[in-house]
Design an enzyme around this catalytic site. Structure first.
Site, PDB file in Angstrom:
ATOM      1  N   GLU A  90      37.009  -1.987  39.405  1.00 55.63           N
ATOM      2  CA  GLU A  90      37.933  -1.285  38.567  1.00 55.63           C
ATOM      3  C   GLU A  90      39.655  -0.790  39.557  1.00 55.63           C
ATOM      4  O   GLU A  90      39.339  -0.257  40.402  1.00 55.63           O
ATOM      5  CB  GLU A  90      37.560   0.081  37.572  1.00 55.63           C
ATOM      6  CG  GLU A  90      36.648  -0.089  37.195  1.00 55.63           C
ATOM      7  CD  GLU A  90      35.202   1.023  36.501  1.00 55.63           C
ATOM      8  OE1 GLU A  90      34.894   0.497  35.045  1.00 55.63           O
ATOM      9  OE2 GLU A  90      35.699   2.247  36.857  1.00 55.63           O
ATOM     10  N   CYS A 104      45.768   2.721  42.050  1.00 54.26           N
ATOM     11  CA  CYS A 104      44.529   2.719  42.924  1.00 54.26           C
ATOM     12  C   CYS A 104      43.272   1.628  42.816  1.00 54.26           C
ATOM     13  O   CYS A 104      43.181   1.516  42.014  1.00 54.26           O
ATOM     14  CB  CYS A 104      44.267   4.583  41.610  1.00 54.26           C
ATOM     15  SG  CYS A 104      42.241   4.314  43.421  1.00 54.26           S
ATOM     16  N   CYS A 111      30.102   0.020  46.833  1.00 55.16           N
ATOM     17  CA  CYS A 111      30.224   0.593  48.181  1.00 55.16           C
ATOM     18  C   CYS A 111      29.032   1.473  48.137  1.00 55.16           C
ATOM     19  O   CYS A 111      28.209   1.638  47.696  1.00 55.16           O
ATOM     20  CB  CYS A 111      30.945   2.523  47.606  1.00 55.16           C
ATOM     21  SG  CYS A 111      31.215   3.136  49.273  1.00 55.16           S
ATOM     22  N   CYS A 115      27.500   8.133  48.353  1.00 55.70           N
ATOM     23  CA  CYS A 115      27.702   9.593  48.451  1.00 55.70           C
ATOM     24  C   CYS A 115      27.244  10.839  47.054  1.00 55.70           C
ATOM     25  O   CYS A 115      27.861   9.095  46.090  1.00 55.70           O
ATOM     26  CB  CYS A 115      29.134  10.161  48.881  1.00 55.70           C
ATOM     27  SG  CYS A 115      29.964   9.197  50.040  1.00 55.70           S
ATOM     28  N   CYS A 118      29.272  11.047  42.929  1.00 53.77           N
ATOM     29  CA  CYS A 118      29.901   9.778  43.220  1.00 53.77           C
ATOM     30  C   CYS A 118      30.244   8.416  42.376  1.00 53.77           C
ATOM     31  O   CYS A 118      29.159   7.849  43.038  1.00 53.77           O
ATOM     32  CB  CYS A 118      30.724   9.121  44.411  1.00 53.77           C
ATOM     33  SG  CYS A 118      32.682   8.013  44.360  1.00 53.77           S
ATOM     34  N   GLY A 157      34.865   1.676  46.740  1.00 58.64           N
ATOM     35  CA  GLY A 157      34.325   0.883  48.380  1.00 58.64           C
ATOM     36  C   GLY A 157      35.222   1.012  49.091  1.00 58.64           C
ATOM     37  O   GLY A 157      36.133   2.849  49.309  1.00 58.64           O
ATOM     38  N   GLU A 158      34.602   1.142  50.618  1.00 50.26           N
ATOM     39  CA  GLU A 158      35.695   2.054  51.709  1.00 50.26           C
ATOM     40  C   GLU A 158      35.659   0.802  52.114  1.00 50.26           C
ATOM     41  O   GLU A 158      35.307   0.343  53.347  1.00 50.26           O
ATOM     42  CB  GLU A 158      34.021   2.752  52.556  1.00 50.26           C
ATOM     43  CG  GLU A 158      34.505   2.898  54.314  1.00 50.26           C
ATOM     44  CD  GLU A 158      35.334   3.967  53.914  1.00 50.26           C
ATOM     45  OE1 GLU A 158      35.643   5.199  53.301  1.00 50.26           O
ATOM     46  OE2 GLU A 158      36.041   3.623  54.805  1.00 50.26           O
ATOM     47  N   SER A 189      42.405   5.817  52.166  1.00 52.57           N
ATOM     48  CA  SER A 189      41.256   6.186  52.539  1.00 52.57           C
ATOM     49  C   SER A 189      39.820   6.338  52.931  1.00 52.57           C
ATOM     50  O   SER A 189      39.160   5.089  52.547  1.00 52.57           O
ATOM     51  CB  SER A 189      40.989   7.403  50.769  1.00 52.57           C
ATOM     52  OG  SER A 189      40.048   8.640  51.199  1.00 52.57           O
ATOM     53  N   ASN A 289      35.451  15.680  39.433  1.00 48.43           N
ATOM     54  CA  ASN A 289      35.497  14.911  38.207  1.00 48.43           C
ATOM     55  C   ASN A 289      33.895  14.180  38.302  1.00 48.43           C
ATOM     56  O   ASN A 289      33.732  14.031  38.681  1.00 48.43           O
ATOM     57  CB  ASN A 289      36.129  13.977  38.494  1.00 48.43           C
ATOM     58  CG  ASN A 289      37.723  13.715  38.293  1.00 48.43           C
ATOM     59  OD1 ASN A 289      38.566  14.882  38.009  1.00 48.43           O
ATOM     60  ND2 ASN A 289      38.777  13.663  39.531  1.00 48.43           N
ATOM     61  N   CYS A 331      39.391   9.962  40.121  1.00 51.34           N
ATOM     62  CA  CYS A 331      38.745   9.912  41.275  1.00 51.34           C
ATOM     63  C   CYS A 331      36.742   9.626  41.554  1.00 51.34           C
ATOM     64  O   CYS A 331      36.555  10.937  40.604  1.00 51.34           O
ATOM     65  CB  CYS A 331      38.757  10.888  42.451  1.00 51.34           C
ATOM     66  SG  CYS A 331      40.549  10.909  43.166  1.00 51.34           S
TER      67      CYS A 331
HETATM   68  N1  SAH Z   1      35.502   5.289  49.992  1.00 49.26           N
HETATM   69  C1  SAH Z   1      36.625   5.748  50.635  1.00 49.26           C
HETATM   70  C2  SAH Z   1      37.650   5.501  49.149  1.00 49.26           C
HETATM   71  C3  SAH Z   1      37.289   6.125  47.306  1.00 49.26           C
HETATM   72  S1  SAH Z   1      36.638   6.782  47.414  1.00 49.26           S
HETATM   73  C4  SAH Z   1      36.610   7.439  51.253  1.00 49.26           C
HETATM   74  O1  SAH Z   1      35.602   8.313  50.468  1.00 49.26           O
HETATM   75  O2  SAH Z   1      37.045   7.704  51.514  1.00 49.26           O
HETATM   76  C5  SAH Z   1      38.262   7.532  47.348  1.00 49.26           C
HETATM   77  C6  SAH Z   1      38.063  10.121  47.188  1.00 49.26           C
HETATM   78  O3  SAH Z   1      37.302   9.824  45.908  1.00 49.26           O
HETATM   79  C7  SAH Z   1      37.865   9.878  48.092  1.00 49.26           C
HETATM   80  O4  SAH Z   1      38.245  11.332  48.288  1.00 49.26           O
HETATM   81  C8  SAH Z   1      36.273  11.564  47.260  1.00 49.26           C
HETATM   82  O5  SAH Z   1      35.830  12.105  47.715  1.00 49.26           O
HETATM   83  C9  SAH Z   1      36.566  11.492  45.651  1.00 49.26           C
HETATM   84  N2  SAH Z   1      36.203  11.316  44.964  1.00 49.26           N
HETATM   85  C10 SAH Z   1      34.209  10.337  44.809  1.00 49.26           C
HETATM   86  N3  SAH Z   1      34.097  10.608  43.645  1.00 49.26           N
HETATM   87  C11 SAH Z   1      34.496  12.270  43.257  1.00 49.26           C
HETATM   88  C12 SAH Z   1      34.788  12.545  42.254  1.00 49.26           C
HETATM   89  N4  SAH Z   1      33.491  12.473  41.064  1.00 49.26           N
HETATM   90  N5  SAH Z   1      35.597  13.449  41.891  1.00 49.26           N
HETATM   91  C13 SAH Z   1      36.565  14.041  42.333  1.00 49.26           C
HETATM   92  N6  SAH Z   1      36.506  13.114  43.656  1.00 49.26           N
HETATM   93  C14 SAH Z   1      35.994  12.248  43.736  1.00 49.26           C
HETATM   94 FE1  SF4 Z   2      31.646   7.883  49.263  1.00 50.86          FE
HETATM   95 FE2  SF4 Z   2      33.806   6.540  49.333  1.00 50.86          FE
HETATM   96 FE3  SF4 Z   2      31.430   5.150  48.894  1.00 50.86          FE
HETATM   97 FE4  SF4 Z   2      32.004   7.223  47.267  1.00 50.86          FE
HETATM   98  S1  SF4 Z   2      33.679   5.116  47.765  1.00 50.86           S
HETATM   99  S2  SF4 Z   2      30.418   6.753  47.916  1.00 50.86           S
HETATM  100  S3  SF4 Z   2      33.390   8.806  48.436  1.00 50.86           S
HETATM  101  S4  SF4 Z   2      32.220   6.188  51.075  1.00 50.86           S
END
Ligand code: SAH
Ligand code: SF4
Length: 339
Positions: A90, A104, A111, A115, A118, A157-158, A189, A289, A331
């Site tokens: 997406e 974005c 990923c 986390c 997420c 993704g990272e 990020s 979110n 996000c």
């Molecule tokens: N993997 C990278 C980039 C993608 S995630 C990272 O982790 O930075 C991008 C952003 O979305 C990160 O700052 C993460 O902390 C945030 N994010 C992930 N899940 C979220 C959620 N449920 N609500 C708000 N922000 C979220």
């Molecule tokens: Fe964590 Fe970023 Fe991967 Fe989501 S996309 S699992 S916030 S590292």
């Protein structure tokens, strides 16, 4: 067959000469692809027919299939792109209060870092995206929204686990002959992969860096972000120090506010101590979110309280406006679709 979207203009020039064509053709073809966003050799009207045929024999365009577009009440658009192997990602187009448009971008299908807050992390990992797959998200959206000026690598993704493809995509996107995006209008990020941050510093780009911190306490952070077990705060801090020393550039720390988890006065004070290690740092507070898990967003009042503690201690902070919540485009709400 080679995927022509994987090439820099210099790489294409070498190939074109090897094909027995004059070097200037590379410039022409590159213009068709990266400026006119034309992904069909037969439409490249200023190339002689035999050149178009020759190109068609050697190269393909592997443009993903746009499966879905959802538009949110606030104008945010979420796109679902499917690749040839059935993997899908997406991408989101966000319009801010002053009308600026930001894409974005996703860097992986899913990923692997898991986390807990997420949706992408919870859904699991399929594979890294290619340069062509990263660029085509941007270009397909730009076809409809050519005035897009900003890019954030904050989709699925990272980025630093797909380092080479992400950096090559960025180099093509900022090149004059390519996407011509302003370097400072791009943000990457990361969840805090120390080697990735250091390598990124050595690229000497002016692209912005954001690090998802979410807690300045190792115990809490490890629970939220399993990556903290391998790369604890001390290592992340050391990499940020290296980045600032090398680039003299500011770093943004991202902190999602989760009710009762990381939004207390003690959490803010720990974050301040973390920030005080550096001169060039600011904090972006992100409203959580919902993703269907156990977490709840902190109340607005709590967010403001947290923000006030930071600013009273001279930490530059902002509270991010959340966009696209009604279509799960905000996000962390981007879920992976496997084949
Ligand atoms: N993997 C990278 C980039 C993608 S995630 C990272 O982790 O930075 C991008 C952003 O979305 C990160 O700052 C993460 O902390 C945030 N994010 C992930 N899940 C979220 C959620 N449920 N609500 C708000 N922000 C979220
Ligand atoms: Fe964590 Fe970023 Fe991967 Fe989501 S996309 S699992 S916030 S590292």
């Amino acid at each position: 067959m080679e995927n022509i979207l994987e090439y820099t203009q210099d790489e294409l020039r070498k190939d074109i000469i090897e094909l027995g064509l004059p070097a200037f053709r590379a410039k022409q073809i590159y213009l068709w692809i990266h400026k006119k966003l034309t992904f069909d050799f037969l439409l490249m009207s200023d190339l002689p027919q035999e050149v178009r045929n020759k190109l068609k024999e050697k190269y393909v365009f592997d443009i993903p299939n746009q499966k879905k577009v959802l538009t949110s009440r606030d104008g945010t658009k979420k796109y679902l792109f499917e690749f040839a192997d059935g993997c899908a990602v997406e991408s989101v187009l966000i319009k801010d209060a002053v009308g600026r448009k930001t894409i974005c971008v996703s860097t992986q299908a899913g990923c692997p870092l898991g986390c807990e807050f997420c949706a992408t992390g919870v859904a699991g990992f399929s594979r890294n995206l290619t340069v062509s797959e990263i660029l085509s998200q941007v270009y397909l959206i730009c076809l409809k929204h050519p005035e897009t000026s900003n890019l954030v690598f904050m989709g699925m993704g990272e980025p630093f686990l797909n380092y080479d493809n992400v950096i090559k995509s960025i180099r093509i996107l900022i090149s004059k002959e390519g996407g011509n995006f302003g370097q400072r209008k791009i943000t990457v990020s990361t969840c805090g992969i120390p080697d990735g941050i250091k390598k990124f510093a050595r690229e000497l780009l002016q692209v912005r860096l954001a690090v998802s911190l979410n807690s300045a306490d190792d115990e809490i952070r490890s629970k939220l972000m399993p990556v903290n077990v391998s790369f604890p705060l001390r290592k992340v801090a050391e990499a940020i120090r290296y980045y600032i020393d090398h680039t003299k550039r500011r770093v943004t720390l991202e902190h999602i506010l989760l009710e009762g988890v990381n939004d207390s006065r003690a959490d803010a004070e720990q974050l301040i101590l973390f920030c005080k290690q550096f001169e060039m740092i600011n904090v972006n507070l992100i409203p959580f979110n919902p993703t269907g898990g156990k977490f709840k967003a902190s109340a607005q009042k709590t967010a403001k309280f947290f923000y006030n503690i930071l600013t009273q201690n001279h930490i530059v902070a902002t509270i991010r406006a959340s966009k696209g919540g009604d279509i799960m485009a905000a996000c962390g709400q981007l879920a992976s679709s496997k084949k």
